[in-house]
Write a protein that holds these residues in place. Structure first.
Motif, PDB file in Angstrom:
ATOM      1  N   VAL A  37       0.726  -1.068   0.127  1.00 16.47           N
ATOM      2  CA  VAL A  37       0.029  -0.103  -0.170  1.00 16.47           C
ATOM      3  C   VAL A  37       1.104   1.240  -0.014  1.00 16.47           C
ATOM      4  CG1 VAL A  37      -1.733   1.319   1.247  1.00 16.47           C
ATOM      5  CG2 VAL A  37      -1.775  -1.229   1.542  1.00 16.47           C
ATOM      6  N   TYR A  38       0.645   2.043  -0.844  1.00 16.66           N
ATOM      7  CA  TYR A  38       1.334   3.412  -1.208  1.00 16.66           C
ATOM      8  C   TYR A  38       0.496   4.632  -0.953  1.00 16.66           C
ATOM      9  CZ  TYR A  38       4.173   7.228  -3.101  1.00 16.66           C
ATOM     10  OH  TYR A  38       4.843   8.262  -3.235  1.00 16.66           O
ATOM     11  N   CYS A  39       0.878   5.382   0.015  1.00 18.29           N
ATOM     12  CA  CYS A  39       0.027   6.679   0.527  1.00 18.29           C
ATOM     13  C   CYS A  39      -0.043   7.500  -0.402  1.00 18.29           C
ATOM     14  CB  CYS A  39       0.150   7.019   1.871  1.00 18.29           C
ATOM     15  SG  CYS A  39      -0.957   8.504   2.183  1.00 18.29           S
ATOM     16  N   CYS A  56      -2.907   0.645  -4.151  1.00 20.73           N
ATOM     17  CA  CYS A  56      -2.718  -1.018  -3.426  1.00 20.73           C
ATOM     18  C   CYS A  56      -2.680  -2.253  -4.478  1.00 20.73           C
ATOM     19  CB  CYS A  56      -3.935  -1.319  -2.968  1.00 20.73           C
ATOM     20  SG  CYS A  56      -4.470   0.035  -1.547  1.00 20.73           S
ATOM     21  N   MET A  62      -4.774   5.791  -1.461  1.00 21.36           N
ATOM     22  CA  MET A  62      -3.964   4.901  -1.357  1.00 21.36           C
ATOM     23  C   MET A  62      -3.593   4.097  -2.848  1.00 21.36           C
ATOM     24  SD  MET A  62      -3.388   5.296   1.879  1.00 21.36           S
ATOM     25  CE  MET A  62      -2.902   3.803   2.873  1.00 21.36           C
TER      26      MET A  62
END
Length: 128
Positions: free
Chosen positions: A61-63, A107, A105
């Protein structure tokens, strides 16, 4: 080559809203695209606080935007989430996600999702 626009995908069945009202996810890449993983742009609504345990999937997961935290339920360690943070659930980690503000996010799931999955009672997606 596959090319998709987020704004267009949001107008289709690729946009899934959680029954509990915590998130919505536009599934940009799915199992039937035959890439071996799925890719989603997910919005976690401000104030969301919920438990997940992906027993059948690995997730990264990248914010992109927003602020919150992820807490591992085994050791209760809290990790802040801000834009630019990547967290990886490489051990099928039981975790709690909290959104202090609305969070956007990116994902990735392995194995890939089919598209309509929502969390079961244990906070996991079923294999299908």
């Amino acid at each position: 080559m596959i090319v998709r626009q987020l704004q267009e995908a949001e107008k289709t069945t690729r946009r899934v809203v959680s029954p509990d009202g915590n998130w919505e996810s536009t599934r940009m890449l799915l199992k039937d695209d035959n890439m071996g993983f799925s890719f989603h742009i997910t919005t976690i609504y401000a104030g969301a606080d919920f438990q997940m345990h992906y027993q059948n999937h690995l997730e990264s997961v990248y914010c992109i935007s927003g602020e919150g935290e992820v807490e591992t339920r085994v050791d209760h360690k809290k990790h802040p989430i801000t834009p630019g943070t990547l967290y990886i659930l490489d051990q099928h980690d039981q975790h709690t996600l909290r959104a202090f503000t609305e969070m956007k996010m990116a994902c990735v799931f392995n194995p890939p999702l089919n598209g309509k999955e929502v969390h079961n009672a244990e906070g996991a997606y079923e294999l299908s």
